[in-house]
Write a protein that holds these residues in place. Structure first.
Motif, PDB file in Angstrom:
ATOM      1  N   GLU A  46      21.202 -27.283   0.478  1.00 27.51           N
ATOM      2  CA  GLU A  46      21.677 -26.199  -0.367  1.00 27.51           C
ATOM      3  C   GLU A  46      20.724 -25.018  -0.291  1.00 27.51           C
ATOM      4  OE1 GLU A  46      22.184 -27.951  -4.179  1.00 27.51           O
ATOM      5  OE2 GLU A  46      23.822 -29.228  -3.531  1.00 27.51           O
ATOM      6  N   ASP A  47      19.408 -25.285  -0.267  1.00 22.24           N
ATOM      7  CA  ASP A  47      18.439 -24.203  -0.135  1.00 22.24           C
ATOM      8  C   ASP A  47      18.639 -23.491   1.188  1.00 22.24           C
ATOM      9  OD1 ASP A  47      17.435 -24.931  -2.558  1.00 22.24           O
ATOM     10  OD2 ASP A  47      15.653 -25.936  -1.770  1.00 22.24           O
ATOM     11  N   SER A  50      21.679 -21.247   0.899  1.00 23.96           N
ATOM     12  CA  SER A  50      21.437 -20.069   0.085  1.00 23.96           C
ATOM     13  C   SER A  50      20.514 -19.100   0.827  1.00 23.96           C
ATOM     14  CB  SER A  50      20.851 -20.450  -1.280  1.00 23.96           C
ATOM     15  OG  SER A  50      19.558 -20.982  -1.124  1.00 23.96           O
ATOM     16  N   THR A  53      22.678 -17.318   3.315  1.00 24.07           N
ATOM     17  CA  THR A  53      23.526 -16.366   2.601  1.00 24.07           C
ATOM     18  C   THR A  53      22.715 -15.142   2.201  1.00 24.07           C
ATOM     19  OG1 THR A  53      24.805 -18.222   1.749  1.00 24.07           O
ATOM     20  CG2 THR A  53      25.091 -16.102   0.636  1.00 24.07           C
ATOM     21  N   GLN A  54      21.483 -15.344   1.764  1.00 17.59           N
ATOM     22  CA  GLN A  54      20.623 -14.218   1.394  1.00 17.59           C
ATOM     23  C   GLN A  54      20.337 -13.338   2.603  1.00 17.59           C
ATOM     24  OE1 GLN A  54      17.163 -15.895  -0.390  1.00 17.59           O
ATOM     25  NE2 GLN A  54      18.192 -16.435  -2.301  1.00 17.59           N
TER      26      GLN A  54
END
Length: 76
Positions: A46-47, A50, A53-54
């Motif tokens: 998940e990290d 994310s 995505t960032q």
């Protein structure tokens, strides 16, 4: 003599019960370790998502800035 047999049988049953308890605690600790490992692995994924995505958002923001905002700034 019968008392010795009884004592031997009793100690054998106690040893069996101890072994069963040891196996069940070993299995439960192994299961707990597996669950913790899965939770850590899933949170790492998940990290990573994310972070990706960032990065995409940052690139899009830079492109929008240089295409839309930058040309409108007063230049010398």
């Amino acid at each position: 003599m019968p008392f010795d047999d009884y004592q031997r049988e009793s100690s054998r049953r106690i040893d069996q019960q101890r072994e069963m308890v040891r196996r069940s605690t070993d299995e439960s600790s192994r299961r707990r370790d597996r669950e913790e490992w899965r939770a850590r692995r899933n949170s790492d994924e998940e990290d990573g998502l994310s972070l990706g995505t960032q990065l995409i958002i940052a690139v899009v923001a830079l492109v929008v800035f240089f295409l839309v905002v930058y040309p409108q700034l007063p230049h010398r």
